[in-house]
Design an enzyme around this catalytic site. Structure first.
Site, mmCIF file in Angstrom:
data_model
loop_
_atom_site.group_PDB
_atom_site.id
_atom_site.type_symbol
_atom_site.label_atom_id
_atom_site.label_comp_id
_atom_site.label_asym_id
_atom_site.label_seq_id
_atom_site.Cartn_x
_atom_site.Cartn_y
_atom_site.Cartn_z
ATOM 1 N N GLU A 210 56.861 26.214 62.463
ATOM 2 C CA GLU A 210 56.191 27.496 62.277
ATOM 3 C C GLU A 210 54.709 27.183 62.135
ATOM 4 O O GLU A 210 54.262 26.743 61.074
ATOM 5 C CB GLU A 210 56.736 28.216 61.043
ATOM 6 C CG GLU A 210 58.208 28.586 61.133
ATOM 7 C CD GLU A 210 58.514 29.586 62.227
ATOM 8 O OE1 GLU A 210 57.561 30.254 62.706
ATOM 9 O OE2 GLU A 210 59.683 29.715 62.608
ATOM 10 N N CYS A 244 48.764 32.684 58.636
ATOM 11 C CA CYS A 244 48.966 32.232 60.016
ATOM 12 C C CYS A 244 49.090 33.402 60.985
ATOM 13 O O CYS A 244 48.874 33.236 62.186
ATOM 14 C CB CYS A 244 50.197 31.336 60.108
ATOM 15 S SG CYS A 244 51.718 32.117 59.519
#
Length: 469
Positions: A210, A244
């Site tokens: 991720e 993110c």
């Protein structure tokens, strides 16, 4: 103190005993994790504020609520997820039980980042527990207060035979990666991901990455500019831009920029006041090193600061900052910003904006703001991204029913809800046969003949499946 190898071997012995497989064990551990979060909320909020000066509101929303929602979802659906999934059959297999059985992978490693140090540590753990695995849990040493708290709380609430917290920095992580795991789940930067992939390749260990990257925001066509500005500001400057999935840069036409900048300025003033440094609702940069990196990016940029730009090194503060006249080769476009700095790049048309996005790595998320469904649908169809949201930002990650993950350079694999359970499960193809139809089976035995082949082709074909219905 046990070495990393001893920790892994202890968990592997536990997994071989089969203790993690029954539904009741998994359910108990998930309920214990829920109790840990609920019973220690104040301590958790204090640690998050120590690490990032997270406002209580943001911490509850992005760390606690998203985690408890995930736990409720997993506990509610665990039994159905564990059930065999039966598949369609052909004539040759009509008397067989044919199904997919989910089984746990074994001992998995979860490596978490510092920006959401609770959520991004425990959310993958929910999937690992639900799937029946043992887990080594590695919090980020950068968010030290949260790391210390998790090292204290997790052994108190979860089985110490099945789940272990390993603390430390790069050296401890490197030592961990020398061991064989059945899956590695990593959230963080692309540079560290490469070293994890190299270590995993030695043991042929599958990985979920991720990552992130430069998530675009794209405003085009008719749009409620005031609402768009407010939603953009919230998504970008939530957690001081250290997300993110935060919009990393913004694309729009020159005409849109002229109306957008005042709207962004007003939204920022409405949210954080005329002096954001004194506002309790704005997080801080996590460390002096990260503050310096951001200020270097800002200093090297040739864009024009139109909002913000102020900073204070001692306070690890950078004001919410907006720049215009940013070019595609600007310093701010070289890497993911991961801070409260929003560059605006102008494009001439919808097609040029799509081209700009497609010439770069596929992002973790893409945000389009427009009142025109044709614009939204065109960007949706012509681009690739881990997630896609129209007329808002980052909110998609709060829904357990949606898979969360990247594509290409922004990540491999996904989790949240059922997707996390699947990530930490092996889907075993199962066929349970008896002794029926042995005469039919004789068609496959030597001596081979063309007439046998013809019958076999038919019994194994989709047509024979339809004939059963």
């Amino acid at each position: 103190m046990a070495t990393e190898t001893q920790v892994v071997e202890k968990l592997r012995a536990t997994f071989r005993s089969g203790i993690t497989v029954p539904e009741q064990f998994r359910r108990t551990q998930l309920n214990n994790l829920m109790a840990m979060v609920n019973e220690n909320e104040e301590q958790i909020l204090k640690a998050l504020h120590q690490d990032l000066a997270k406002p209580k509101f943001e911490a509850i929303l992005s760390e606690l609520v998203i985690l408890t929602n995930e736990l409720h979802y997993a506990i509610s659906n665990l039994r159905s997820w564990m059930q065999p999934e039966y598949v369609s059959k052909s004539l040759a297999t009509r008397f067989d039980d044919c199904f997919v059985q989910r089984e746990p992978l074994g001992v998995v490693l979860i490596i978490a980042p510092w920006n959401y140090p609770l959520q991004l540590l425990l959310l993958p753990l929910v999937g690992a527990i639900a799937a029946g695995n043992c887990a080594v849990i590695k919090p980020s040493e950068i968010s030290l207060a949260t790391e210390n708290l998790m090292a204290e709380l997790i052994p108190r609430y979860l089985s110490q035979d099945c789940y272990a917290v390993v603390r430390g920095g790069p050296e401890e992580t490197k030592a961990l990666l020398e061991n064989r795991f059945d899956h590695i789940f990593y959230t963080g930067s692309q540079s560290v991901a490469r070293s994890i992939l190299q270590a995993a390749s030695v043991h042929l260990t599958p990985v979920t990455l991720e990552l992130g990257g430069k998530c675009p925001g794209f405003i085009y066509g008719h749009v409620n500019i005031v609402a768009a500005a407010r939603r953009l500001v919230w998504a970008k400057f939530f957690n001081a831009g250290q997300s993110c999935v935060a919009p990393d840069y913004l694309l729009c036409t020159r005409a849109t920029q002229d109306t957008l900048v005042p709207a962004l300025r007003q939204a920022l003033e409405d949210f954080y006041g005329t002096n954001p440094q004194t506002c309790p609702d704005l997080s801080r940069i996590v460390s002096p090193r990260h503050w310096t990196r951001l200020m270097n990016l800002l200093g090297r940029s040739k864009g024009k600061v139109v909002v913000g730009g102020e900073s204070n090194e001692e306070d690890k503060y950078i004001a919410p900052t907006v720049l215009v006249d940013v070019t595609e080769d600007d310093a701010l476009m070289e890497e993911e910003i991961f801070g409260p700095i929003l560059p605006i790049i102008t494009v001439e048309s919808l097609e040029k904006g799509i081209e700009f996005i497609n010439c770069r790595e596929k992002p973790l998320a893409l945000y389009v703001f427009s009142d025109e469904s044709s614009v939204i649908n065109m960007v949706l169809e012509k681009t690739s991204s881990g997630g896609f949201v129209s007329n808002d930002g980052i909110i998609h990650m709060s829904l357990p029913g949606l898979p969360f993950g990247g594509v290409g350079g922004s990540g491999w694999g996904s989790y949240h809800g059922r997707w996390g359970f699947e990530t930490f499960s092996h889907r075993k193809a199962c066929m349970l046969r008896g002794w029926a139809l042995e005469r039919l089976n004789g068609l496959r035995y030597p001596p081979y003949r063309d007439d046998k082949l013809g019958w076999l082709r038919w019994t194994a074909s989709p047509k024979s499946s339809c004939a059963l219905m």
